[in-house]
Enzyme design. Sequence first.
Site, PDB file in Angstrom:
ATOM      1  CG  ASP A 125      -2.195   0.881   0.908  1.00 20.14           C
ATOM      2  OD1 ASP A 125      -2.132   1.741   0.008  1.00 20.14           O
ATOM      3  OD2 ASP A 125      -3.228   0.711   1.580  1.00 20.14           O
TER       4      ASP A 125
ATOM      5  CD  GLU B   1      -6.764   5.684   2.426  1.00 18.54           C
ATOM      6  OE1 GLU B   1      -5.863   5.512   3.252  1.00 18.54           O
ATOM      7  OE2 GLU B   1      -6.536   5.871   1.214  1.00 18.54           O
TER       8      GLU B   1
HETATM    9  C1  BGC Z   1      -5.095   3.151   0.184  1.00 19.88           C
HETATM   10  C2  BGC Z   1      -5.241   2.153  -0.932  1.00 19.88           C
HETATM   11  C3  BGC Z   1      -5.094   2.837  -2.260  1.00 19.88           C
HETATM   12  C4  BGC Z   1      -3.800   3.610  -2.316  1.00 19.88           C
HETATM   13  C5  BGC Z   1      -3.624   4.354  -3.611  1.00 19.88           C
HETATM   14  C6  BGC Z   1      -3.858   3.981   0.023  1.00 19.88           C
HETATM   15  O1  BGC Z   1      -3.810   4.997   0.992  1.00 19.88           O
HETATM   16  O2  BGC Z   1      -5.068   2.465   1.419  1.00 19.88           O
HETATM   17  O3  BGC Z   1      -6.470   1.489  -0.838  1.00 19.88           O
HETATM   18  O4  BGC Z   1      -5.155   1.886  -3.282  1.00 19.88           O
HETATM   19  O5  BGC Z   1      -3.762   4.535  -1.256  1.00 19.88           O
HETATM   20  O6  BGC Z   1      -4.495   5.402  -3.714  1.00 19.88           O
HETATM   21  C1  BGC Z   2      -3.666  10.093  -1.958  1.00 24.12           C
HETATM   22  C2  BGC Z   2      -4.383   8.789  -1.729  1.00 24.12           C
HETATM   23  C3  BGC Z   2      -3.653   7.992  -0.746  1.00 24.12           C
HETATM   24  C4  BGC Z   2      -3.382   8.802   0.519  1.00 24.12           C
HETATM   25  C5  BGC Z   2      -2.574   8.028   1.501  1.00 24.12           C
HETATM   26  C6  BGC Z   2      -3.461  10.800  -0.646  1.00 24.12           C
HETATM   27  O1  BGC Z   2      -2.773  11.995  -0.841  1.00 24.12           O
HETATM   28  O2  BGC Z   2      -4.394  10.881  -2.811  1.00 24.12           O
HETATM   29  O3  BGC Z   2      -4.524   8.061  -2.898  1.00 24.12           O
HETATM   30  O4  BGC Z   2      -4.384   6.858  -0.449  1.00 24.12           O
HETATM   31  O5  BGC Z   2      -2.744  10.012   0.231  1.00 24.12           O
HETATM   32  O6  BGC Z   2      -2.068   8.804   2.525  1.00 24.12           O
END
Ligand code: BGC
Ligand code: BGC
Length: 633
Positions: free
Chosen positions: A314, A507
């Site tokens: 991830d 998230e």
């Molecule tokens: C998320 C994932 C996601 C990735 C890319 C991460 O923070 O947990 O589910 O695929 O970001 O955006």
């Molecule tokens: C991104 C997400 C990612 C996240 C994780 C964001 O800035 O846009 O895709 O999952 O950061 O911290």
Amino acid sequence: MKRVFILFLLLVLLSACGRADSPPPSPIGKLESVAARVEALLGQMTLEEKIGQMTQVEKNSIRAGDITRYFIGSILSGGGGSPATNTAENWAEMVNGFQREALATRLAIPIIYGADAIHGHGNLYGATVFPQAIGLGATRNADLVYQIGQATAQEMLATGVQWNFAPVVAVPQDIRWGRTYESFSEDTDLVRELGSAYLQGLQSMPEGYAPASGQDLYLLATPKHFLGDGGTIFGTSTQNIFRPYILDQGDMRLDEASIRDLFLPPYQSAVESGAKSVMISFSSWNGTKMHAQEYWITDVLKGELDFKGFVVSDWGGMDQINSDYYTSIVTGINAGVDMNMVPYDYIRFINTMEEAVENGDIAMERIDDAVRRILTVKFELGLFDHPYSDPTLLETVGSDAHRELARQAVRESLVLLKNDNSALPIAKDTSFIYVAGQGADDMGLQCGGWTIEWQGKAGDIQPGTTILQGIQSAVSPNTKVEYSRSGEFDGKADVGIVVVSEWPYAEGVGDAKELSLSQTEIQALTNLRAHSEKLIVVVLSGRPLVITEQFPLADAWVAAWLPGTEGDGVADVLFGDYPFTGKLPYTWPRTDEQLPINKNNTANLADCAAPLFPYGYAFGAADGPPMEWLDCP
Ligand code: BGC
Ligand code: BGC
């Protein structure tokens, strides 16, 4: 024979014209099997080229020329990672531009471009946004979910994105988690069934599609997050306390047998259904990060389940293993992570990898295994033959057919929670309908997180139909429909409809201890109760909310989850063109104090200690669990 040959030539020419660019001829492509091509390629690669394949960089962080310079194997759009002008054509141009850089390397190995199209290609303006997975869970319709996967794959490939970081096959046990809506259900079997259907929909080649030689994946799906992301304990996150990550990156404290029962089956099914990439979870098991769990990644996933694809980390997930970066990377790669979603400082990752191999801390065999897995998937995706976006698919983006499919999904996702006084269906020739609530006329709220931006956003962010617009076009020409966001109204309506809504989130930002309605919403509801004959409440949310106190106020309650761009699907059912068929994909709590509550811990709960509605509930469903209204203190 000759005619066949000319026809063949024509086809080749035609297909070359259909692409944005044609790839340079690859001698490797002539070899028979994918395995032979992979070995031939691997045999020519330097360590630097191999490490490049294991490196995935976020698109805003990659500097011009560096894909070629460092042989980068993958680029991604994070949440909201759209081009400056967010059109499908610009997406294609952006991704194709990265691809051109990759094809300019010595071995011309194409990049694979990834994005989170978790409910359709939601980052793309104009895409069809389907209901979030929680709503699909309510439909119980695997065939529909398969079709949504197919439609999503087409809209993605139109923009050159060949890799979807979906489906989420978490089995959330605690709805306080801000990712509850990304998963189909709290029930392992339902997640297993719908997760695999979705994956197959994304990956299967549509009828009439002519695959490249060796190709057997239309697009690459990614069951995530391995393993137990839905099973962590509230408040156990070890991450930076200034970031609101709570459950996401917390600790799962369960014995192995329970984990295998609850969380592993969806992966088993996904692998059997052809999963070729799996993303690791930010969470921990008994204090050790999943990114460091060699047992689960290498022994169980790659060994026992015989997963032949590649494992992707991830977002910076390996970095959290240890405070020392070198130790983190060595541990994660040796645990079985094949590709690092870096996502920012790729030079540091590449240097660390080189150092680790030189020091003998990462064996060449491990590198070869990782690269072999990645290259195999690239061949299976046909990337060497068609690395660029497919412009013939542009017309599918937000097409009528896809919107109709999404509208069907919205209809089937609605769960009727209550219907007294025959409040539903609403007669189309009702004289006066008053609509209120922030969710009634707000595209951003009905789409939720991972839409245009990572966290989603209120307002007119995607073309489509709001719930209010759906209502307006469902009623008879003589019906008066009035709307106010606040519900401040003192006339008398025949029917009042309040659309309450969570604010968009994604998230950990969406983690919440309290799931009650806001004061403004309660006020709107109370006011409309006094000023309408019949009152209907529609709940837009990424999880069940605590509505117990307000429940008796309205005649009817409908859970609509996060339906996406096709809000008219809600009106289709409210006005009786279609019946309610959805069932609860999650247990519905009576109070915040009951949380976490789910089908696994409610067996011995009775009366006021029981949830408001059990898992699988739907009002009036003959085959569902019954519900008796209790006045609880
Ligand atoms: C998320 C994932 C996601 C990735 C890319 C991460 O923070 O947990 O589910 O695929 O970001 O955006
Ligand atoms: C991104 C997400 C990612 C996240 C994780 C964001 O800035 O846009 O895709 O999952 O950061 O911290």
